[in-house]
Design a protein around this motif. Structure first.
Motif, PDB file in Angstrom:
ATOM      1  N   ARG A  43       0.808  -1.212   0.000  1.00 52.95           N
ATOM      2  CA  ARG A  43       0.000   0.000   0.000  1.00 52.95           C
ATOM      3  C   ARG A  43       0.845   1.268   0.000  1.00 52.95           C
ATOM      4  O   ARG A  43       0.389   2.330   0.417  1.00 52.95           O
ATOM      5  CB  ARG A  43      -0.960  -0.012   1.189  1.00 52.95           C
ATOM      6  CG  ARG A  43      -2.014  -1.117   1.075  1.00 52.95           C
ATOM      7  CD  ARG A  43      -3.139  -0.940   2.055  1.00 52.95           C
ATOM      8  NE  ARG A  43      -4.156  -1.963   1.874  1.00 52.95           N
ATOM      9  CZ  ARG A  43      -5.225  -2.090   2.642  1.00 52.95           C
ATOM     10  NH1 ARG A  43      -5.425  -1.239   3.648  1.00 52.95           N
ATOM     11  NH2 ARG A  43      -6.103  -3.042   2.423  1.00 52.95           N
ATOM     12  N   TRP A  46      -0.769   3.643  -2.406  1.00 52.79           N
ATOM     13  CA  TRP A  46      -2.053   4.063  -1.838  1.00 52.79           C
ATOM     14  C   TRP A  46      -1.836   5.130  -0.771  1.00 52.79           C
ATOM     15  O   TRP A  46      -2.556   6.127  -0.721  1.00 52.79           O
ATOM     16  CB  TRP A  46      -2.759   2.850  -1.249  1.00 52.79           C
ATOM     17  CG  TRP A  46      -4.167   3.096  -0.803  1.00 52.79           C
ATOM     18  CD1 TRP A  46      -4.649   3.056   0.474  1.00 52.79           C
ATOM     19  CD2 TRP A  46      -5.293   3.415  -1.636  1.00 52.79           C
ATOM     20  NE1 TRP A  46      -5.996   3.326   0.491  1.00 52.79           N
ATOM     21  CE2 TRP A  46      -6.413   3.543  -0.795  1.00 52.79           C
ATOM     22  CE3 TRP A  46      -5.457   3.588  -3.013  1.00 52.79           C
ATOM     23  CZ2 TRP A  46      -7.683   3.855  -1.280  1.00 52.79           C
ATOM     24  CZ3 TRP A  46      -6.720   3.900  -3.499  1.00 52.79           C
ATOM     25  CH2 TRP A  46      -7.806   4.031  -2.634  1.00 52.79           C
ATOM     26  N   GLN A  47      -0.825   4.930   0.060  1.00 48.78           N
ATOM     27  CA  GLN A  47      -0.519   5.921   1.077  1.00 48.78           C
ATOM     28  C   GLN A  47      -0.022   7.210   0.444  1.00 48.78           C
ATOM     29  O   GLN A  47      -0.291   8.309   0.933  1.00 48.78           O
ATOM     30  CB  GLN A  47       0.527   5.379   2.049  1.00 48.78           C
ATOM     31  CG  GLN A  47       0.733   6.245   3.290  1.00 48.78           C
ATOM     32  CD  GLN A  47      -0.551   6.469   4.062  1.00 48.78           C
ATOM     33  OE1 GLN A  47      -1.251   5.519   4.423  1.00 48.78           O
ATOM     34  NE2 GLN A  47      -0.888   7.737   4.312  1.00 48.78           N
ATOM     35  N   ALA A  50      -2.959   9.105  -0.525  1.00 45.27           N
ATOM     36  CA  ALA A  50      -3.565   9.709   0.667  1.00 45.27           C
ATOM     37  C   ALA A  50      -2.800  10.961   1.084  1.00 45.27           C
ATOM     38  O   ALA A  50      -3.397  11.996   1.417  1.00 45.27           O
ATOM     39  CB  ALA A  50      -3.580   8.693   1.806  1.00 45.27           C
ATOM     40  N   ASP A  51      -1.472  10.891   1.052  1.00 47.05           N
ATOM     41  CA  ASP A  51      -0.652  12.050   1.410  1.00 47.05           C
ATOM     42  C   ASP A  51      -0.884  13.202   0.436  1.00 47.05           C
ATOM     43  O   ASP A  51      -0.771  14.377   0.812  1.00 47.05           O
ATOM     44  CB  ASP A  51       0.827  11.663   1.428  1.00 47.05           C
ATOM     45  CG  ASP A  51       1.153  10.652   2.519  1.00 47.05           C
ATOM     46  OD1 ASP A  51       0.360  10.517   3.468  1.00 47.05           O
ATOM     47  OD2 ASP A  51       2.201   9.973   2.395  1.00 47.05           O
ATOM     48  N   ALA A 115     -10.810   7.306   8.031  1.00 46.80           N
ATOM     49  CA  ALA A 115      -9.873   6.239   7.687  1.00 46.80           C
ATOM     50  C   ALA A 115      -9.716   6.101   6.178  1.00 46.80           C
ATOM     51  O   ALA A 115      -8.614   5.836   5.673  1.00 46.80           O
ATOM     52  CB  ALA A 115     -10.338   4.914   8.289  1.00 46.80           C
ATOM     53  N   ALA A 118      -7.538   9.033   4.968  1.00 42.45           N
ATOM     54  CA  ALA A 118      -6.134   8.902   5.363  1.00 42.45           C
ATOM     55  C   ALA A 118      -5.442   7.714   4.720  1.00 42.45           C
ATOM     56  O   ALA A 118      -4.236   7.513   4.925  1.00 42.45           O
ATOM     57  CB  ALA A 118      -6.042   8.783   6.884  1.00 42.45           C
ATOM     58  N   GLY A 119      -6.174   6.929   3.933  1.00 46.02           N
ATOM     59  CA  GLY A 119      -5.569   5.762   3.298  1.00 46.02           C
ATOM     60  C   GLY A 119      -5.340   4.610   4.250  1.00 46.02           C
ATOM     61  O   GLY A 119      -4.604   3.671   3.926  1.00 46.02           O
ATOM     62  N   GLU A 120      -5.965   4.649   5.423  1.00 49.56           N
ATOM     63  CA  GLU A 120      -5.768   3.600   6.415  1.00 49.56           C
ATOM     64  C   GLU A 120      -6.599   2.364   6.121  1.00 49.56           C
ATOM     65  O   GLU A 120      -6.324   1.286   6.666  1.00 49.56           O
ATOM     66  CB  GLU A 120      -6.123   4.130   7.803  1.00 49.56           C
ATOM     67  CG  GLU A 120      -5.219   5.282   8.256  1.00 49.56           C
ATOM     68  CD  GLU A 120      -5.746   5.958   9.500  1.00 49.56           C
ATOM     69  OE1 GLU A 120      -6.834   5.546   9.980  1.00 49.56           O
ATOM     70  OE2 GLU A 120      -5.081   6.890  10.003  1.00 49.56           O
ATOM     71  N   THR A 121      -7.619   2.513   5.313  1.00 45.51           N
ATOM     72  CA  THR A 121      -8.481   1.378   4.990  1.00 45.51           C
ATOM     73  C   THR A 121      -8.919   1.463   3.535  1.00 45.51           C
ATOM     74  O   THR A 121      -9.004   2.555   2.964  1.00 45.51           O
ATOM     75  CB  THR A 121      -9.717   1.357   5.914  1.00 45.51           C
ATOM     76  OG1 THR A 121     -10.476   0.174   5.669  1.00 45.51           O
ATOM     77  CG2 THR A 121     -10.609   2.553   5.666  1.00 45.51           C
ATOM     78  N   ASP A 166     -10.460  -4.118   2.877  1.00 47.63           N
ATOM     79  CA  ASP A 166     -10.617  -4.321   4.325  1.00 47.63           C
ATOM     80  C   ASP A 166     -12.088  -4.475   4.683  1.00 47.63           C
ATOM     81  O   ASP A 166     -12.433  -5.218   5.600  1.00 47.63           O
ATOM     82  CB  ASP A 166     -10.036  -3.130   5.094  1.00 47.63           C
ATOM     83  CG  ASP A 166      -8.549  -2.940   4.817  1.00 47.63           C
ATOM     84  OD1 ASP A 166      -7.793  -3.913   4.929  1.00 47.63           O
ATOM     85  OD2 ASP A 166      -8.155  -1.812   4.457  1.00 47.63           O
TER      86      ASP A 166
END
Length: 380
Positions: A43, A46-47, A50-51, A115, A118-121, A166
């Motif tokens: 990821r 993906w992160q 998100a950033d 989430a 923020a790219g957490e999920t 997820d």
């Protein structure tokens, strides 16, 4: 109609393009394809998205997002299409985010939207079924109420990025006394007992999933929203936003495919001259430009219309856009491969990857023939 973008919108697309050109080379894409086929998840990209802030684009401002609109999404999708980015932006940051924003309860929005931004999920919208044949209302997956909870049974077919999700937002019809009733959406965790996700490779090399739901028991709060009122119209809104987004992705891929073909025609020589000097091939490339410009205009129209409250007008124009874009995908893709010759279908050349992605886009959210039929019916 004025299609001039604001300074902020142009900056959004330029920033996304710089990220793609810097961090998502063709070799990076090939490595990620190989990892996806082997079931390995990374990821990092993906992160990075998100950033960049683009995963928060469709999250309302009151929920901590940017509160962007369909035009903003179009600009990002075009940039991602240029780079053949494999990340589930369409599935998670467009479809699922819009579904949660429009249908979710306050608690669901609070727990999931930050989430997502923020790219957490990764949340994937699971709607299509094998028997539906592009009829989005033909849903057989059922949800049975059972003492305050719900039990899901059914099968979702060819859901992009399902193996890497997820959470899955699964559409189903809540069973009534005699027959399935209102359509609803349920948030199903990846590890839910009774759910299986069988990986299914797609023509463009990405991995989708066949989702089998066998007596999957969910708590009552898994239902998006507190009631099923207007759920069907909300699902339609989500799918229509998806059509506009995938049309924009196609335009980005078409632009890059044309550029690669023109460059090849300038350098490839036959009989001592570049093949781009031959008038017959110039005519082919001119036709490619015409198809792309038509697709671009219809992509703009789709993004403008995808949130229109006039449902009949919206459906007509979205079908028209999908037809024109689908025809461009097929024509430009085939011409690009033909002009490149045998090497145009090799895995080592990016042309074949663009060609296969355009094939997949043509079939997404309804094939060209399906939308042509719908357009004809709306005009009759």
């Amino acid at each position: 109609m004025d299609f001039t973008f604001t300074e902020e919108q142009q900056m959004l697309q330029d920033t996304t393009r710089r990220f793609v050109s810097r961090d998502y080379t063709f070799e990076t894409r090939r490595q990620r394809l190989a990892a996806a086929r082997e079931g390995r998840a990374d990821r990092k990209v993906w992160q990075g998205l998100a950033d960049l802030g683009v995963l928060a684009l469709n999250v309302p401002e009151e929920d901590g997002g940017l509160g962007g609109n369909a035009i903003d999404t179009m600009l990002v999708m075009t940039a991602l299409g240029e780079g053949l980015v494999l990340e589930p932006f369409l599935s998670s940051a467009v479809l699922s985010t819009r579904a949660l924003a429009s249908m979710g309860s306050a608690a669901q929005k609070e727990s999931m939207l930050p989430a997502l931004a923020a790219g957490e999920t990764v949340v994937v919208f699971a709607h299509d079924e094998a028997a539906s044949r592009f009829d989005w209302k033909a849903i057989e997956t059922s949800a049975r109420e059972d003492d305050g909870s719900y039990v899901l049974n059914g099968r979702k077919s060819v859901i992009p990025y399902a193996p890497s999700a997820d959470v899955l937002l699964v559409t189903a019809r809540i069973q009534g006394p005699d027959q399935p009733g209102a359509m609803a959406v349920f948030a199903v965790p990846r590890n839910a007992a009774g759910m299986r996700i069988v990986p299914a490779p797609l023509v463009d090399g990405s991995v989708a999933g066949e989702i089998v739901l066998d007596e999957v028991s969910l708590p009552g709060q898994a239902l998006l929203g507190e009631t099923t009122d207007d759920a069907e119209s909300r699902i339609a809104d989500v799918l229509d936003a998806g059509i506009a987004a995938v049309c924009a992705e196609a335009v980005g891929a078409l632009d890059k495919l044309l550029a690669a073909t023109v460059e090849y025609a300038r350098t490839r020589k036959q009989f001592g001259v570049p093949i781009g000097k031959f008038q017959a091939l110039q005519h082919k490339m001119a036709d490619m430009v015409l198809h792309i410009e038509q697709a671009r205009s219809m992509s703009y129209l789709a993004s403008v219309r995808c949130t229109d409250p006039d449902l009949a007008l919206r459906r007509r124009d979205l079908s028209a856009a999908k037809v024109i874009v689908g025809q461009a995908c097929r024509f430009v893709g085939q011409q690009a491969v033909q002009l490149h010759g045998g090497m145009g279908v090799t895995d080592e050349l990016d042309v074949s990857h663009y060609f296969k992605r355009l094939m997949a886009i043509e079939m997404a959210f309804g094939s060209t023939d399906t939308h042509l039929e719908q357009l004809a019916a709306s005009l009759s």
